[in-house]
Design an enzyme around this catalytic site. Structure first.
Site, PDB file in Angstrom:
ATOM      1  CB  CYS A   1      23.697  18.676 -60.691  1.00  0.00           C
ATOM      2  SG  CYS A   1      23.120  20.026 -61.749  1.00  0.00           S
TER       3      CYS A   1
ATOM      4  CE  LYS B   1      14.550  30.175 -52.469  1.00  0.00           C
ATOM      5  NZ  LYS B   1      15.249  28.914 -52.779  1.00  0.00           N
TER       6      LYS B   1
ATOM      7  CE  LYS C   1      15.572  19.737 -66.521  1.00  0.00           C
ATOM      8  NZ  LYS C   1      16.242  20.311 -67.692  1.00  0.00           N
TER       9      LYS C   1
ATOM     10  CG  HIS D   1      18.894  18.032 -57.090  1.00  0.00           C
ATOM     11  ND1 HIS D   1      19.667  17.459 -58.072  1.00  0.00           N
ATOM     12  CD2 HIS D   1      18.609  19.286 -57.528  1.00  0.00           C
ATOM     13  CE1 HIS D   1      19.824  18.326 -59.066  1.00  0.00           C
ATOM     14  NE2 HIS D   1      19.196  19.429 -58.754  1.00  0.00           N
TER      15      HIS D   1
END
Length: 775
Positions: A735, A19, A112, A703
């Site tokens: 989102c 990450k 998903k 995103h």
């Protein structure tokens, strides 16, 4: 001799090394060579862990810089043609542009991975797409593992699953029209792996656990027949549900073995144990790859010992699925020393197994089969102690919670009035303009916010100082929203580390790990809390933050809660009672919070359910039972609200069209959904269904770092108006904005508000004023 392997391992590293390397590369603070070194180090470490645990094969191909499906497209040379990149010489920068978007490119759609909280990038199928070969990254990784002396098993997404999970964008009547070209690509990859000395390829076809129509089922035999001659030995792998319905088909396929998920569907073993060919491997997923409880080794041995005597080295033991879905290493967990900090006490920790510990469990099971139980006495004792401790622990059960749940009636899941009555009362109360603008909840989590929370947990920042710091952040967020002129505000959630973990920290029956991170997508990691006991709310969780935020503005302020299904889905859930029972307990805790927010003067309350569809069983015949209790749980949490209190919910990155009646049955006054990456495709079903309540389709992708233009948002909103009456449309991002920076956030939201204002000017005069008539 029984053998052991895993379908895959986590990529992120025990300390989230991948990450931080990815984000450093994206920021420009590290170069590509440093990023690649991080990936190489993690792969080496994870292969070593597998070998040290006694596994016979290390899994290669489970590593991905962002997502394994995008990695497969890069390997095949099948990156979406609209990007214009050279598929053979795709660079890492190109790869990340596909995943995240760029100045001149929209990111690929994301959704998903079956019923998990992992997100994959959706392939884009067009008639001109080629599968002539692409990057060599996988082959380089095979060489790395071989040079370290490991026996290599390569893991690949299967060709039919890859096709099934994509979307047709142009020029095709059916996804399977591309199959001949896809197969040419797979044949080349598999032939090259065979030439490199790879003995086994695990080829993942999880769509076998779905209820496939005849055309898809009939595609399996010719597909695998075409691979058999050029490929290494193939281990056809399914997971997340049973494949007993496909037993006859699987016996026909020219594969060297199959893998079954016996955690999700233990009963399917009966369809294979007796007559699966002796010359083919039977791989049994007996260690849970989706949850963190220690394996009952005695129970597993009772199942597999008879098979071992029959099958010998044709029996493989495995985790049920990739260990991507569990944290990396329990040894990284410190025990709690202070009340505020995360961590597991000794009793809880003894119940858990993370990824490394699951490798050890597999090694112990293999040794017990091959050498006898006495060879792994310590491991068996730990397993028995954990099972016994959980059974007798007084921490797990709460009689008051059970009594309250049992007393619920159907009336407890009903709002006072139907939507038509409620929405009229809400319009009278709020008097909002056409196309009300809002956000989903969170604002940027800056380094300063994270540092303040960490200092508070360590005890370096006192309670009053922490409270003042969070209030300053809320004051800043409210002021910026008023400057932009958003219609409905949020407090920005600076005090929340995560939308599930924050509530888990305050609810009884939850435990919070210190380092139990799992990948959600790309560099985004989450730390799911653990539900180990009956859930109860001891005191209000959000009321004072929302009350303070509302005191700063005359505009409506949304109270922000995470819904019961999402609290369940995004946690590691106890396995000693039905999930429905746990969801109901969470719903009652949230119901109390809704009532307290309302008493505090908060008249809009958002109960987020982004994981609602994620909870669906893979087989449609099992949907109604899940949907019935999931809808009931949401309604119980919301039904305490009065008519004039507006209940919002949010859902994202899922396909909703096949469950729209159930989403409507949730009866939220306003639903916001992710739609920008699909170019409003997801909204079309809501229009065809005539979704009855208000809806806010997301008009830009949070995103991606890309800031959308006003004209782009107007175009999306006009598409939305073709299927949803304008009087029921809200305007919002896809989102929450937690992962974005303030500069891009303010620019994007300003463009969004401007797009709303311009569209209001296009409406008839009677609809432009706040007092307009609503249908």
């Amino acid at each position: 001799m029984a053998q052991a392997h895993i379908p895959g391992f986590s990529r992120i590293g025990a300390q989230r090394e991948l990450k931080f390397a990815l984000e450093g590369f994206w920021r420009g603070s590290i170069d590509e060579a440093t990023l690649r070194d991080t990936g190489r180090l993690l792969r080496t470490r994870h292969w070593t862990l597998q070998a040290q645990a006694g596994l016979d094969w290390v899994t290669v191909g489970d590593f991905a810089w962002y997502d394994q499906i995008l990695g497969m497209l890069a390997l095949l040379g099948a990156a979406p043609s609209r990007f214009g990149f050279d598929p053979v010489h795709l660079s890492l920068t190109d790869y990340f542009t596909l995943a995240r978007g760029g100045k001149d490119h929209f990111a690929m759609e994301m959704t998903k991975w079956f019923d998990t909280n992992y997100h994959y990038l959706v392939p884009e199928w067009t008639a001109d797409l080629r599968f002539d070969g692409g990057v060599d990254w996988l082959f380089d990784e095979v060489r790395e593992a071989a040079m370290l002396g490991h026996r290599v098993k390569v893991a690949l997404p299967g060709p039919l699953t890859l096709l099934y999970l994509g979307k047709i964008k142009s020029g095709l009547s059916h996804k399977l029209d591309l199959l001949p070209r896809v197969m040419e690509g797979y044949r080349k990859v598999l032939a090259r792996l065979k030439s490199m000395g790879v003995e086994w390829v695990q080829i993942d076809e999880p769509i076998l656990a779905l209820e496939l129509d005849a055309r898809w089922r009939e595609a399996f035999l010719p597909t695998y027949a075409s691979l058999a001659g050029v490929a290494p030995s193939l281990l056809l792998t399914s997971y997340f549900d049973g494949v007993a319905d496909c037993a006859a088909l699987l016996r026909e396929l020219p594969v060297a073995g199959i893998h079954l998920d016996l955690v999700r569907c233990p009963g399917q073993l009966e369809a294979f144990a007796a007559d699966w060919p002796q010359d083919r491997v039977l791989s049994l997923g007996v260690v849970d790859g989706r949850n963190i409880w220690r394996t009952d080794l005695d129970a597993v041995l009772n199942i597999v010992t008879p098979l071992h005597s029959q099958r010998g080295d044709g029996l493989w033991l495995a985790s049920s699925c990739s260990l991507l879905h569990v944290p990396v290493d329990l040894a990284q967990e410190k025990e709690k020393e202070k009340e505020k900090e995360s961590g597991l006490d000794a009793e809880l920790k003894s119940w858990f197994a993370f990824g490394v510990q699951k490798l050890e469990e597999l090694g112990a099971l293999k040794t017990a089969l091959n050498q006898g139980p006495d060879a792994v006495r310590a491991a068996l004792d730990r397993s028995r102690a954990a099972a016994g401790s959980r059974k007798v622990s007084a921490r797990i059960h709460n009689s008051l919670v059970k009594k309250r749940s049992a007393a619920l009636t159907d009336g407890d899941a009903q709002r006072l009035s139907p939507f038509a009555v409620r929405i009229a009362a809400q319009h009278a109360r709020w008097n909002l303009p056409a196309f009300p603008t809002t956000t989903i909840g969170s604002f940027p989590q800056t380094a300063e916010i994270r540092q303040a929370r960490a200092a508070y947990r360590r005890g370096d920042l006192g309670h009053l100082d922490y409270l003042q710091k969070m209030r300053e952040e809320i004051r800043f967020a409210v002021a910026k929203q008023e400057e932009i002129a958003l219609d409905v505000l949020v407090h920005g959630e600076p005090e929340r580390n995560d939308m599930v973990e924050y509530f888990g920290e305050q609810l009884w029956g939850y435990a919070i790990s210190a380092n139990g991170w799992v990948q959600s997508y790309g560099s985004r990691c989450v730390k799911p809390p653990v539900i180990y006991g009956d859930v109860y709310r001891p005191e209000a969780m959000t009321v004072e933050w929302s009350r303070f935020a509302q005191s700063l503005t005359s505009r409506p302020m949304k109270g922000m809660l995470t819904g019961p299904v999402t609290m369940l889905q995004w946690s590691f859930v106890r396995d000693d009672q039905p999930r429905e029972t746990t969801a109901l307990q969470i719903a009652l805790a949230l119901r109390d919070e809704v009532a307290d927010l309302e008493k505090a003067g908060i008249g809009m309350i958002q109960i987020d359910e982004p994981a609602f569809r994620e909870g669906l069983p893979l087989k449609q015949r099992d949907w109604p039972a899940y949907l019935e209790w999931a809808v009931r749980a949401f309604r119980i949490s919301a039904a305490a609200a009065a008519d004039e209190t507006q209940i919002h919910t949010h859902m994202c990155y899922s396909e909703f069209n096949d469950i729209l009646p159930w989403i409507a049955a949730m009866d939220a006054d306003v639903i916001t959904i992710e739609t920008s990456r699909s170019d409003m495709e997801l909204l079309e079903g809501f229009g065809q269904f005539a979704y009855p309540n208000d809806i806010g389709p997301g008009v830009y992708d949070i995103h991606s770092p890309r800031v959308p233009k006003i004209e782009e948002m107007q175009r999306l909103l006009r598409k939305a108006m073709e299927v949803i009456p304008p009087e029921r449309l809200w305007i919002n991002p896809d989102c929450g904005l937690k992962t974005r920076g303030w500069t891009e956030t303010l620019e994007a939201l300003s463009n969004m508000v401007r797009a709303a204002c311009l569209l209001r000017e296009e409406l008839p005069g009677s609809m432009q004023s706040p007092a307009r008539e609503f249908a």
